[in-house]
Write an enzyme that holds these catalytic residues in place. Sequence first.
Site, short mmCIF file in Angstrom:
data_model
loop_
_atom_site.label_atom_id
_atom_site.label_comp_id
_atom_site.label_asym_id
_atom_site.label_seq_id
_atom_site.Cartn_x
_atom_site.Cartn_y
_atom_site.Cartn_z
N GLU A 37 45.40 32.93 48.87
CA GLU A 37 45.51 34.22 47.59
C GLU A 37 45.02 35.70 47.41
O GLU A 37 43.81 35.70 47.59
CB GLU A 37 45.68 33.21 46.38
CG GLU A 37 45.74 33.90 44.65
CD GLU A 37 45.48 33.05 43.66
OE1 GLU A 37 46.05 32.98 43.11
OE2 GLU A 37 44.77 32.26 43.85
N LYS A 70 53.84 33.93 41.56
CA LYS A 70 53.26 33.33 40.58
C LYS A 70 53.70 32.63 39.10
O LYS A 70 53.87 33.46 38.72
CB LYS A 70 51.76 33.68 40.98
CG LYS A 70 50.67 32.21 40.13
CD LYS A 70 48.97 32.81 40.46
CE LYS A 70 48.47 31.32 40.61
NZ LYS A 70 47.23 31.83 39.94
N CYS A 128 48.26 29.00 44.33
CA CYS A 128 47.23 27.76 43.75
C CYS A 128 47.22 27.23 42.73
O CYS A 128 47.32 26.20 42.53
CB CYS A 128 46.09 29.30 43.35
SG CYS A 128 44.33 29.02 43.39
#
Length: 259
Positions: free
Chosen positions: A44, A110, A144
């Site tokens: 990331e 995300k 993540c």
Amino acid sequence: MKEELIVGIIQSPLHWEDPVSNREMFSTKIISIADNADLIVLPEMFTTGFSMNASRLAEENEGPTLSWMQSQATEHDLAITGSVIVKDKDRFYNRLYFVFPDGSYDWYDKKHTFTLAGEHRTYTAGNEKLIVEYKGWKICPLICYDLRFPVWARNTEDYDLLIYVANWPEKRIKAWDALLKARAIENMSYCVGVNRVGEDGNGHTYVGHSAIYDVLGDCISGEEIENEFSINVSLNKKHIQETRKKLQFLNDRDTFNLI
């Protein structure tokens, strides 16, 4: 369709908020595993580390890092994925690019911004799940903190491979290990998690534990590796097909709609 997909993972420290140095570093690391890889997975925010300094670091959607990823993909004839800080119109995103060997690309923003670090105050959350089709494999790439939310990863698309790119800190690394394994088992798919190592500019320490799990939750890449490393791992389509046919757990999954 490719029966075996060779996935390369690169676990590395990152130069804090220094995109040029990080691109140069990963160019060298990619060379070491590119010859046999179909897909390379980077962490990331691999050009900056997990920074909230988006106003200074953000690139336009078709900025220098995407161009670099395209050149790496075409030069080495492989796909490459990882997330970067992007400004799109008047908003900032933690955006994952999936770049194909011909330079074309898809992206995923995300969904679950990390509120504990204030990510939600800087970055706009995405709201669309991405399923990539590559060499006959269906791939779901996530980022993540998404790992903590199994509904978002729920395998309603019959994907073959789930990917998480991360900056996941040492203090919560047990959760990383447990949840990656769980996502593989519950979705009956391969699960790849790529984390960084080293210390970032905010003093947070990262110990990696990048890993690849098969459909049964067995680690096939080496468990709890805390040093810098790169490795290629072969994923087998027959393993997915035979295990799903034998156990048929996905046939009993609950149906629901996200609203």
